[in-house]
Design an enzyme around this catalytic site. Structure first.
Site, PDB file in Angstrom:
ATOM      1  N   HIS A 123       0.811  -1.233   0.000  1.00  0.00           N
ATOM      2  CA  HIS A 123       0.000   0.000   0.000  1.00  0.00           C
ATOM      3  C   HIS A 123       0.843   1.281   0.000  1.00  0.00           C
ATOM      4  O   HIS A 123       0.423   2.291  -0.521  1.00  0.00           O
ATOM      5  CB  HIS A 123      -0.983  -0.008   1.183  1.00  0.00           C
ATOM      6  CG  HIS A 123      -0.350   0.308   2.504  1.00  0.00           C
ATOM      7  ND1 HIS A 123       0.445  -0.596   3.190  1.00  0.00           N
ATOM      8  CD2 HIS A 123      -0.348   1.434   3.255  1.00  0.00           C
ATOM      9  CE1 HIS A 123       0.863  -0.041   4.307  1.00  0.00           C
ATOM     10  NE2 HIS A 123       0.410   1.191   4.370  1.00  0.00           N
ATOM     11  N   ASP A 124       2.036   1.233   0.596  1.00  0.00           N
ATOM     12  CA  ASP A 124       2.863   2.444   0.687  1.00  0.00           C
ATOM     13  C   ASP A 124       4.038   2.434  -0.295  1.00  0.00           C
ATOM     14  O   ASP A 124       5.047   3.104  -0.047  1.00  0.00           O
ATOM     15  CB  ASP A 124       3.390   2.604   2.128  1.00  0.00           C
ATOM     16  CG  ASP A 124       2.423   3.383   3.017  1.00  0.00           C
ATOM     17  OD1 ASP A 124       1.597   4.152   2.473  1.00  0.00           O
ATOM     18  OD2 ASP A 124       2.502   3.227   4.247  1.00  0.00           O
ATOM     19  N   LYS A 127       5.995   5.527  -1.188  1.00  0.00           N
ATOM     20  CA  LYS A 127       7.000   6.126  -0.296  1.00  0.00           C
ATOM     21  C   LYS A 127       8.419   5.931  -0.825  1.00  0.00           C
ATOM     22  O   LYS A 127       9.344   6.597  -0.369  1.00  0.00           O
ATOM     23  CB  LYS A 127       6.866   5.553   1.121  1.00  0.00           C
ATOM     24  CG  LYS A 127       5.642   6.070   1.855  1.00  0.00           C
ATOM     25  CD  LYS A 127       5.625   5.582   3.291  1.00  0.00           C
ATOM     26  CE  LYS A 127       4.414   6.148   4.027  1.00  0.00           C
ATOM     27  NZ  LYS A 127       4.280   5.562   5.384  1.00  0.00           N
ATOM     28  N   HIS A 152       2.393  10.271  -1.633  1.00  0.00           N
ATOM     29  CA  HIS A 152       2.788   8.862  -1.808  1.00  0.00           C
ATOM     30  C   HIS A 152       1.639   7.968  -2.276  1.00  0.00           C
ATOM     31  O   HIS A 152       1.858   6.975  -2.966  1.00  0.00           O
ATOM     32  CB  HIS A 152       3.425   8.297  -0.529  1.00  0.00           C
ATOM     33  CG  HIS A 152       2.428   7.907   0.518  1.00  0.00           C
ATOM     34  ND1 HIS A 152       1.904   8.787   1.423  1.00  0.00           N
ATOM     35  CD2 HIS A 152       1.831   6.720   0.797  1.00  0.00           C
ATOM     36  CE1 HIS A 152       1.056   8.166   2.204  1.00  0.00           C
ATOM     37  NE2 HIS A 152       0.981   6.904   1.852  1.00  0.00           N
ATOM     38  N   ASP A 206      -3.814   0.116   8.715  1.00  0.00           N
ATOM     39  CA  ASP A 206      -2.745   1.094   8.477  1.00  0.00           C
ATOM     40  C   ASP A 206      -2.588   2.035   9.670  1.00  0.00           C
ATOM     41  O   ASP A 206      -1.477   2.275  10.156  1.00  0.00           O
ATOM     42  CB  ASP A 206      -3.096   1.880   7.198  1.00  0.00           C
ATOM     43  CG  ASP A 206      -2.003   2.836   6.791  1.00  0.00           C
ATOM     44  OD1 ASP A 206      -0.816   2.501   6.950  1.00  0.00           O
ATOM     45  OD2 ASP A 206      -2.333   3.934   6.302  1.00  0.00           O
TER      46      ASP A 206
HETATM   47 FE   LIG Z   1       0.151   5.530   3.309  1.00  0.00          FE
HETATM   48 FE   LIG Z   2       0.749   3.033   5.551  1.00  0.00          FE
END
Ligand SMILES: [Fe+2]
Ligand SMILES: [Fe+2]
Length: 253
Positions: A123-124, A127, A152, A206
């Site tokens: 999901h990230d 980043k 992000h 999250d």
């Molecule tokens: Fe995030």
């Molecule tokens: Fe996250």
């Protein structure tokens, strides 16, 4: 085992069995963390380098995560992952483990377990393109840094879309995991029904992971405090799902 065995022999055999089970649980967790870490490292490296992001390594990491949480338990998974000092790596593996526990607790079909853990693990990914001084800044971000950090979600979506190997449900989860039911989230300010079920579940995992992460400069937040913060987000998160997440966490300890 025959009934006439002396008690100490029975006890020794049982202790041996318990030791084997504990050892297997330990192995399942370390294997899961290693495989998930490899999947994540490969994905982030491709995203950082601007190469097309491939999903093959990610797929190989999903089964080991589910097996680790199912056989080794979430507590063991969290204890292992918390020792990693790279913040993004730790965070993504925490969210993946929490998602696995949530999916198992909710009795998801095999295919849906994989779908949810896949979204959680990656999901990230956006980043990978956020400057490290912002990503790893201890303490609060200023408004300009926060604006950069918030890109992000859309970056992750774009990186995966451009790779051409990611399914639409996962793409949507990556883009929308910071959306809130009251429209206060980002990047698209979605409201209520515009936010799909899997995204709602992912957002809860999250936030819980972010609250309970272990960083050298702060003391860890107890599970009950993190649950209280989630419960206070009525209107932003679906409370029925927050309660269900609380049950999944309680069942794991
Ligand atoms: Fe995030
Ligand atoms: Fe996250």
């Amino acid at each position: 085992m025959p009934a006439y065995l002396p008690p100490e022999t029975v006890v020794a055999a049982l202790a041996n069995q318990v030791g084997i089970i504990a050892g297997n649980a330990e192995k399942a967790v370390s294997r899961g963390v290693v495989r998930a870490g490899e999947a994540l490292n490969g994905l982030m490296a491709e995203a950082r380098a601007g190469q097309p992001v491939r999903m093959g390594a990610v797929e190989a990491g999903l089964g080991p995560i589910l097996t680790a949480v199912q056989e080794g338990g979430l507590a063991r998974w969290l204890d292992t992952v918390w020792t990693h000092d790279d913040a993004t790596y730790q965070h993504c593996l925490l969210v993946a483990g929490l998602a696995a526990q949530f999916a198992l607790h909710l009795g998801f079909r095999h295919e849906d377990q994989f779908r949810f853990v896949r979204a959680a693990l990656i999901h990230d990914v956006g980043k990978a393109r956020i400057p490290l001084e912002i990503l790893n800044k201890p303490g609060r971000l200023d408004p300009d840094e926060l604006a950069v950090m918030r890109t992000h979600a859309a970056i992750g979506h774009e990186v995966l879309r451009a790779g051409g190997e990611c399914d639409p449900v996962t793409l949507s989860a990556v883009r929308h995991h910071h959306e809130m039911l009251d429209g206060s989230g980002y990047p698209d300010g979605l409201v209520g029904d515009q936010i799909g079920d899997m995204v709602r579940l992912l957002t809860i995992c999250d936030i819980y992971a972010a609250l309970t992460e272990r960083r050298p400069y702060k003391s860890p937040m107890p599970m009950a405090d993190a649950m209280a913060i989630l419960a206070a987000m009525d209107g932003k998160l679906e409370m029925r799902l927050v309660e269900s997440f609380g049950d999944a966490m309680a069942a794991a300890v």
